[in-house]
Design a protein around this motif. Sequence first.
Motif, PDB file in Angstrom:
ATOM      1  N   CYS A  25       0.835  -1.202   0.000  1.00 44.09           N
ATOM      2  CA  CYS A  25       0.000   0.000   0.000  1.00 44.09           C
ATOM      3  C   CYS A  25       0.877   1.263   0.000  1.00 44.09           C
ATOM      4  O   CYS A  25       2.100   1.188   0.098  1.00 44.09           O
ATOM      5  CB  CYS A  25      -0.902  -0.001   1.220  1.00 44.09           C
ATOM      6  SG  CYS A  25       0.018   0.112   2.760  1.00 44.09           S
ATOM      7  N   LEU A  27       1.529   3.398   2.161  1.00 43.37           N
ATOM      8  CA  LEU A  27       2.358   3.711   3.334  1.00 43.37           C
ATOM      9  C   LEU A  27       3.836   3.460   3.040  1.00 43.37           C
ATOM     10  O   LEU A  27       4.713   4.105   3.605  1.00 43.37           O
ATOM     11  CB  LEU A  27       1.956   2.855   4.546  1.00 43.37           C
ATOM     12  CG  LEU A  27       0.553   3.014   5.123  1.00 43.37           C
ATOM     13  CD1 LEU A  27       0.434   2.197   6.410  1.00 43.37           C
ATOM     14  CD2 LEU A  27       0.237   4.468   5.393  1.00 43.37           C
ATOM     15  N   SER A  47      -3.278   0.726  12.211  1.00 39.99           N
ATOM     16  CA  SER A  47      -3.286  -0.423  13.122  1.00 39.99           C
ATOM     17  C   SER A  47      -1.858  -0.937  13.333  1.00 39.99           C
ATOM     18  O   SER A  47      -0.905  -0.423  12.749  1.00 39.99           O
ATOM     19  CB  SER A  47      -4.112  -1.541  12.500  1.00 39.99           C
ATOM     20  OG  SER A  47      -3.476  -1.933  11.297  1.00 39.99           O
ATOM     21  N   THR A  49      -0.779  -3.601  12.143  1.00 43.77           N
ATOM     22  CA  THR A  49      -0.338  -4.119  10.831  1.00 43.77           C
ATOM     23  C   THR A  49       0.381  -3.016  10.065  1.00 43.77           C
ATOM     24  O   THR A  49       1.427  -3.234   9.454  1.00 43.77           O
ATOM     25  CB  THR A  49      -1.576  -4.559   9.994  1.00 43.77           C
ATOM     26  OG1 THR A  49      -2.405  -5.347  10.819  1.00 43.77           O
ATOM     27  CG2 THR A  49      -1.196  -5.277   8.741  1.00 43.77           C
ATOM     28  N   CYS A  50      -0.185  -1.796  10.107  1.00 45.27           N
ATOM     29  CA  CYS A  50       0.433  -0.676   9.387  1.00 45.27           C
ATOM     30  C   CYS A  50       1.820  -0.402   9.964  1.00 45.27           C
ATOM     31  O   CYS A  50       2.777  -0.157   9.230  1.00 45.27           O
ATOM     32  CB  CYS A  50      -0.413   0.582   9.495  1.00 45.27           C
ATOM     33  SG  CYS A  50      -2.145   0.354   9.055  1.00 45.27           S
ATOM     34  N   LEU A  53       4.192  -2.936   8.781  1.00 44.79           N
ATOM     35  CA  LEU A  53       4.527  -2.767   7.363  1.00 44.79           C
ATOM     36  C   LEU A  53       5.625  -1.721   7.192  1.00 44.79           C
ATOM     37  O   LEU A  53       6.641  -1.988   6.561  1.00 44.79           O
ATOM     38  CB  LEU A  53       3.314  -2.341   6.533  1.00 44.79           C
ATOM     39  CG  LEU A  53       3.772  -2.033   5.106  1.00 44.79           C
ATOM     40  CD1 LEU A  53       3.577  -3.211   4.184  1.00 44.79           C
ATOM     41  CD2 LEU A  53       3.158  -0.800   4.547  1.00 44.79           C
ATOM     42  N   SER A 110      -4.858   5.487   6.748  1.00 48.99           N
ATOM     43  CA  SER A 110      -4.640   4.061   6.463  1.00 48.99           C
ATOM     44  C   SER A 110      -6.005   3.400   6.259  1.00 48.99           C
ATOM     45  O   SER A 110      -7.040   4.058   6.390  1.00 48.99           O
ATOM     46  CB  SER A 110      -3.942   3.431   7.661  1.00 48.99           C
ATOM     47  OG  SER A 110      -4.840   3.470   8.755  1.00 48.99           O
ATOM     48  N   CYS A 111      -6.004   2.098   5.998  1.00 43.46           N
ATOM     49  CA  CYS A 111      -7.291   1.401   5.868  1.00 43.46           C
ATOM     50  C   CYS A 111      -8.130   1.559   7.142  1.00 43.46           C
ATOM     51  O   CYS A 111      -9.296   1.953   7.062  1.00 43.46           O
ATOM     52  CB  CYS A 111      -7.101  -0.074   5.571  1.00 43.46           C
ATOM     53  SG  CYS A 111      -6.081  -0.389   4.146  1.00 43.46           S
ATOM     54  N   PRO A 112      -7.556   1.264   8.335  1.00 43.69           N
ATOM     55  CA  PRO A 112      -8.405   1.376   9.534  1.00 43.69           C
ATOM     56  C   PRO A 112      -8.959   2.791   9.726  1.00 43.69           C
ATOM     57  O   PRO A 112     -10.134   2.952  10.073  1.00 43.69           O
ATOM     58  CB  PRO A 112      -7.464   1.007  10.684  1.00 43.69           C
ATOM     59  CG  PRO A 112      -6.368   0.210  10.061  1.00 43.69           C
ATOM     60  CD  PRO A 112      -6.229   0.694   8.664  1.00 43.69           C
ATOM     61  N   GLY A 142      -2.468   6.830   2.684  1.00 45.17           N
ATOM     62  CA  GLY A 142      -1.603   5.780   2.142  1.00 45.17           C
ATOM     63  C   GLY A 142      -2.326   4.447   2.208  1.00 45.17           C
ATOM     64  O   GLY A 142      -1.722   3.393   2.082  1.00 45.17           O
ATOM     65  N   SER A 143      -3.634   4.516   2.396  1.00 47.42           N
ATOM     66  CA  SER A 143      -4.428   3.300   2.598  1.00 47.42           C
ATOM     67  C   SER A 143      -4.356   2.361   1.401  1.00 47.42           C
ATOM     68  O   SER A 143      -4.366   2.785   0.245  1.00 47.42           O
ATOM     69  CB  SER A 143      -5.888   3.725   2.825  1.00 47.42           C
ATOM     70  OG  SER A 143      -6.756   2.885   2.104  1.00 47.42           O
ATOM     71  N   GLY A 144      -4.287   1.071   1.719  1.00 46.72           N
ATOM     72  CA  GLY A 144      -4.251   0.062   0.670  1.00 46.72           C
ATOM     73  C   GLY A 144      -5.561  -0.035  -0.097  1.00 46.72           C
ATOM     74  O   GLY A 144      -5.616  -0.619  -1.173  1.00 46.72           O
TER      75      GLY A 144
END
Length: 421
Positions: A25, A27, A47, A49-50, A53, A110-112, A142-144
Amino acid sequence: MVSSSVASSTLPPPLKESGQREVFCGLTSIVWLHRRMPDAFFLVVGSRTCAHLIQSAAGVMIFAEPRFGTAILGERDLAGLADANEELDRLVAQLLERRPEIRTLFIVGSCPSEVIKLDLAKASERLNQQHAGRVTVINYTGSGIETTFTQGEDSALQALIPLMPKSDQPQLLIAGTLADAVEDRLVGLFHKLGIERVASLPPRRSTELPAVGPGTQLLLAQPYLSGTARALVDRGASLIEAPYPFGVEGSRDWMAAAARACGVDQAQIDAVLDPLVERGRRALAPHREVLEGKRLFLLPDSQLEPALARFLARECGMELVEVGTPYLDRQLMAEELALLPEGTQLSEGQHVDNQLQRVREARPDLVVCGLGLANPLEAEGMATKWSIELVFSPIHGIDQAGDLAELFARPLRRRGALQFS
Ligand code: SF4
């Protein structure tokens, strides 16, 4: 200059794909943006996860103080936006107290943060008021869900454009992150060509944003900056049509197009660039021996693919099986498409299973792909090159053409050595 209408008539229509994606993504682009602007900080609102990453994309942190971090959205935040905003304010205040050198704070979505609809534009506005005069706060995503790894840079640069001062002065503006040493070399060459005012976006200091206006000739160093190019043109810049500065041919055409747009005459262009061309071709020769006749499949990852394919086919003699790109901006790619060999099969978008099936059927000598696909393909006997390496490596310009070719020759040499040992 060859017109794009010629290009499209010699290329079959691109395969359009949509399906499961296997790509980093946006990020990820923080990794090269924060190196470029050491006075900026990138705070990802995401999150764990981010956080993992960007830390693993950055490798082991070699900096005493990293210039990016993650405001972790915990379960409590997911339950109430008010909590998330309070937590963000508290974290930013702490960060700015601890790190007085930060001048620009990028709040990165981000996604979240998107899923819970946290309004980061509003949060940036609020933080700008709270810390007025101390730091500039801007936001981008920068969200996927919305971006692949190179599009992260496009979003970050777009966020900077409204802050750029206005100027009518004639200047050349290079957009897209370059390694500092490569940039110095290219700017030196533009000066030698007679172009005095050369600016870069992003700049090396986030507070020293270049000006933009009707006198600006815009030269893209990276092919994935569609939004940035549009926003700069809206601010009065003129976009220079050129291939991208990869390989001897592309880099020469790129510099020559900029020089012409800035009124430099052809004799001066030839006098400065021709000696470099000779040297660049000599540096390419040993790698061409390895690459010539080898079959290449580029999976869609970075949007650099059509430009790299053009270089590898025309200057290194590789045969193109398929050239994927996550998104094909026909305007920004017109010059590249015109230079691709007749009949080159492009694909746009992603459908990992279908693409892998075509790779397996074609059995190319080299596959350019994301990290996640490289190991399985290597295990099946195909040499691979990680596309992400290409955005971290200094590959722009005539002088780098040999190094760029070497990046592709290396996996083939390695595989050859393994087979004979
Ligand atoms: Fe994963 Fe989305 Fe975070 Fe990127 S922004 S690391 S895709 S959760």
